[in-house]
Design a protein around this motif. Structure first.
Motif, PDB file in Angstrom:
ATOM      1  N   ALA A  58      48.852  50.308  42.623  1.00 53.76           N
ATOM      2  CA  ALA A  58      48.543  48.878  42.223  1.00 53.76           C
ATOM      3  C   ALA A  58      47.503  48.931  40.870  1.00 53.76           C
ATOM      4  O   ALA A  58      47.420  48.342  40.117  1.00 53.76           O
ATOM      5  CB  ALA A  58      47.299  48.392  43.089  1.00 53.76           C
TER       6      ALA A  58
ATOM      7  N   HIS B 285      37.498  35.295  36.972  1.00 50.94           N
ATOM      8  CA  HIS B 285      38.825  34.833  36.265  1.00 50.94           C
ATOM      9  C   HIS B 285      38.426  33.882  35.114  1.00 50.94           C
ATOM     10  O   HIS B 285      39.200  33.324  34.394  1.00 50.94           O
ATOM     11  CB  HIS B 285      39.528  33.605  37.304  1.00 50.94           C
TER      12      HIS B 285
ATOM     13  N   SER C  27      45.952  37.282  37.179  1.00 56.78           N
ATOM     14  CA  SER C  27      46.165  37.787  38.622  1.00 56.78           C
ATOM     15  C   SER C  27      46.983  38.966  39.055  1.00 56.78           C
ATOM     16  O   SER C  27      48.005  39.116  38.376  1.00 56.78           O
ATOM     17  CB  SER C  27      46.724  36.323  39.313  1.00 56.78           C
ATOM     18  N   GLY C  28      46.477  39.879  40.046  1.00 52.39           N
ATOM     19  CA  GLY C  28      47.295  40.790  40.248  1.00 52.39           C
ATOM     20  C   GLY C  28      47.249  42.235  39.489  1.00 52.39           C
ATOM     21  O   GLY C  28      47.670  43.159  39.792  1.00 52.39           O
ATOM     22  N   CYS C  29      46.202  41.817  38.437  1.00 53.47           N
ATOM     23  CA  CYS C  29      46.325  43.238  37.404  1.00 53.47           C
ATOM     24  C   CYS C  29      45.287  44.150  38.019  1.00 53.47           C
ATOM     25  O   CYS C  29      44.775  45.410  37.523  1.00 53.47           O
ATOM     26  CB  CYS C  29      45.665  42.829  36.082  1.00 53.47           C
ATOM     27  N   GLY C  30      44.523  44.209  39.272  1.00 54.46           N
ATOM     28  CA  GLY C  30      43.974  45.271  39.981  1.00 54.46           C
ATOM     29  C   GLY C  30      42.431  45.187  39.790  1.00 54.46           C
ATOM     30  O   GLY C  30      41.959  46.164  40.006  1.00 54.46           O
ATOM     31  N   LYS C  31      42.086  44.176  39.371  1.00 48.94           N
ATOM     32  CA  LYS C  31      40.481  43.945  39.053  1.00 48.94           C
ATOM     33  C   LYS C  31      39.538  44.112  40.331  1.00 48.94           C
ATOM     34  O   LYS C  31      38.639  44.858  40.516  1.00 48.94           O
ATOM     35  CB  LYS C  31      40.021  42.441  38.674  1.00 48.94           C
ATOM     36  N   SER C  32      40.018  43.637  41.675  1.00 44.44           N
ATOM     37  CA  SER C  32      39.292  43.738  42.748  1.00 44.44           C
ATOM     38  C   SER C  32      39.645  44.945  43.326  1.00 44.44           C
ATOM     39  O   SER C  32      38.836  45.456  43.944  1.00 44.44           O
ATOM     40  CB  SER C  32      39.790  42.434  43.777  1.00 44.44           C
ATOM     41  N   THR C  33      40.924  45.357  43.180  1.00 38.59           N
ATOM     42  CA  THR C  33      41.306  46.720  43.647  1.00 38.59           C
ATOM     43  C   THR C  33      40.185  47.890  43.161  1.00 38.59           C
ATOM     44  O   THR C  33      39.703  48.567  43.838  1.00 38.59           O
ATOM     45  CB  THR C  33      42.670  47.258  43.320  1.00 38.59           C
TER      46      THR C  33
ATOM     47  N   TYR D   4      48.337  51.362  47.513  1.00 34.24           N
ATOM     48  CA  TYR D   4      48.314  50.719  48.690  1.00 34.24           C
ATOM     49  C   TYR D   4      50.140  51.308  49.323  1.00 34.24           C
ATOM     50  O   TYR D   4      50.750  50.854  48.700  1.00 34.24           O
ATOM     51  CB  TYR D   4      48.506  49.071  48.545  1.00 34.24           C
TER      52      TYR D   4
HETATM   53  N1  LIG Z   1      45.637  45.081  51.080  1.00 35.23           N
HETATM   54  C1  LIG Z   1      46.573  45.233  50.084  1.00 35.23           C
HETATM   55  N2  LIG Z   1      47.816  45.624  50.511  1.00 35.23           N
HETATM   56  C2  LIG Z   1      48.671  45.901  49.582  1.00 35.23           C
HETATM   57  N3  LIG Z   1      48.771  45.353  48.275  1.00 35.23           N
HETATM   58  C3  LIG Z   1      47.672  45.156  47.772  1.00 35.23           C
HETATM   59  C4  LIG Z   1      46.638  44.723  48.713  1.00 35.23           C
HETATM   60  N4  LIG Z   1      45.453  44.084  48.017  1.00 35.23           N
HETATM   61  C5  LIG Z   1      45.994  43.974  46.880  1.00 35.23           C
HETATM   62  N5  LIG Z   1      47.002  44.463  46.704  1.00 35.23           N
HETATM   63  C6  LIG Z   1      48.191  44.476  45.507  1.00 35.23           C
HETATM   64  O1  LIG Z   1      47.559  45.068  44.220  1.00 35.23           O
HETATM   65  C7  LIG Z   1      47.658  44.430  43.245  1.00 35.23           C
HETATM   66  C8  LIG Z   1      46.298  44.209  42.511  1.00 35.23           C
HETATM   67  O2  LIG Z   1      45.793  43.263  43.226  1.00 35.23           O
HETATM   68  P1  LIG Z   1      44.288  42.879  43.049  1.00 35.23           P
HETATM   69  O3  LIG Z   1      43.826  41.903  44.022  1.00 35.23           O
HETATM   70  O4  LIG Z   1      43.124  44.029  42.739  1.00 35.23           O
HETATM   71  O5  LIG Z   1      44.361  42.165  41.772  1.00 35.23           O
HETATM   72  P2  LIG Z   1      43.248  41.109  41.116  1.00 35.23           P
HETATM   73  O6  LIG Z   1      43.465  41.405  39.373  1.00 35.23           O
HETATM   74  O7  LIG Z   1      41.937  41.098  41.787  1.00 35.23           O
HETATM   75  O8  LIG Z   1      43.885  39.701  41.190  1.00 35.23           O
HETATM   76  P3  LIG Z   1      43.510  38.260  41.292  1.00 35.23           P
HETATM   77  O9  LIG Z   1      42.661  38.032  40.237  1.00 35.23           O
HETATM   78  O10 LIG Z   1      44.537  37.496  41.673  1.00 35.23           O
HETATM   79  O11 LIG Z   1      42.384  38.265  42.684  1.00 35.23           O
HETATM   80  C9  LIG Z   1      48.527  43.310  43.461  1.00 35.23           C
HETATM   81  O12 LIG Z   1      49.905  43.545  43.114  1.00 35.23           O
HETATM   82  C10 LIG Z   1      48.397  42.895  44.806  1.00 35.23           C
HETATM   83  O13 LIG Z   1      49.372  42.221  45.370  1.00 35.23           O
END
Ligand SMILES: Nc1ncnc2c1ncn2[C@@H]1O[C@H](COP(=O)(O)OP(=O)(O)OP(=O)(O)O)[C@@H](O)[C@H]1O
Length: 256
Positions: free
Chosen positions: A21, A204, A41-47, A16
């Motif tokens: 990320a 989760h 949370s925040g480990c990038g699964k959704s990304t 990003y």
């Molecule tokens: N649109 C965005 N712009 C900037 N940074 C982002 C964006 N979306 C996610 N991030 C960052 O990228 C990293 C991974 O986020 P992501 O949502 O993929 O994690 P996650 O494992 O799915 O988290 P969760 O379980 O909380 O949903 C985090 O540090 C988040 O802050």
């Protein structure tokens, strides 16, 4: 015989703007299996999930390095149309998001704009049947989708995704906004759907991953706050005989 690989990530990093990320993920996802992404949370699964059908393109400043292929085709190649990618790889979100239209139109509209010219009544019925919703809605197809319960709305969103006839369905915490009975229905549905589709689910809920998935990918965050893949393998092995200490700590609740 080794399973067919549907999606393959090779040294995939996702940014990003300047922030990395996700760092250098290698992952092969087999067809007609359920693969779960787990991790804190925040480990990038959704990304990672969103990168698989180029949903991240909709977020300005997103960039990927490395390669993601779908059936051997690089989905980020210049000539590839992201809309076409999303026809093959559909998505269901955490919060059910039906259109403010009738139940029927929720299915028919997407199919129509994707060029479906067949028997629409039949498509609506089979999609709703596959999503285990037909029995509950067949007498009120003209009613607004917004009058359905949350769990029914989520199954409608799954039916809407199915109607486009994708090969893969991505699910980002599809049951986390639902009550336990609706959650069970979604989990049962996932087990049914894998006979015809490849499913990748972010959750989760580790029990949910253990219940529904064939394979699990476990992610963590490194010292630079980038997510990385710690371990990937058959769900039973990952939960009961993990190869990495980090996985064992997380699974047994000792993490953090
Ligand atoms: N649109 C965005 N712009 C900037 N940074 C982002 C964006 N979306 C996610 N991030 C960052 O990228 C990293 C991974 O986020 P992501 O949502 O993929 O994690 P996650 O494992 O799915 O988290 P969760 O379980 O909380 O949903 C985090 O540090 C988040 O802050």
């Amino acid at each position: 015989m080794s399973a067919n690989i549907e999606i393959s990530l090779k040294k995939t990093s996702i940014f990003y703007d300047q922030f990395k990320a996700v760092e250098s993920v290698d992952l092969d996802i087999a067809s007609q299996e359920v693969t779960a992404f787990i991790g804190p949370s925040g480990c990038g699964k959704s990304t990672v999930l969103r990168s698989l059908n180029r949903m991240n393109d909709l977020i300005p400043g997103t960039r990927i390095e490395g390669e993601i292929t779908f059936r051997g085709m690089n989905i980020y190649a210049d000539q590839v149309d992201p809309v076409e990618v999303r026809r093959h790889i559909g998505m269901v979100f955490q919060k059910p998001n039906p259109f403010p239209k009738s139940i029927y139109e929720n299915i028919a509209w997407g199919a129509r704009i994707n060029g479906y010219h067949g028997d629409m009544d039949e498509l609506v019925e089979t999609s709703l049947q596959q999503a285990a919703l037909w029995g509950e809605v067949k007498d009120k197809l003209k009613q607004s989708a917004l009058r359905l319960s949350g769990g029914q709305q989520q199954r409608l969103c799954i039916a809407r995704a199915i109607a486009i006839k994708p090969q893969i369905i991505l699910m980002d915490e599809p049951a986390s906004a639902l009550d336990p009975i609706s959650t069970q229905k979604i989990e049962d549905l996932i087990s049914e759907l894998k006979q015809n589709y490849t499913i990748i689910i972010v959750t989760h809920n580790m029990q949910q991953a253990a219940r529904v998935s064939d394979k699990t990918a476990f992610f963590l965050v490194n010292d630079n706050r980038s997510g990385y893949l710690v371990e990937f393998g058959p769900t039973d092995e990952l939960f009961f005989n993990p190869k990495k200490k980090e996985t064992e700590d997380y699974i047994s609740g000792r993490f953090g």
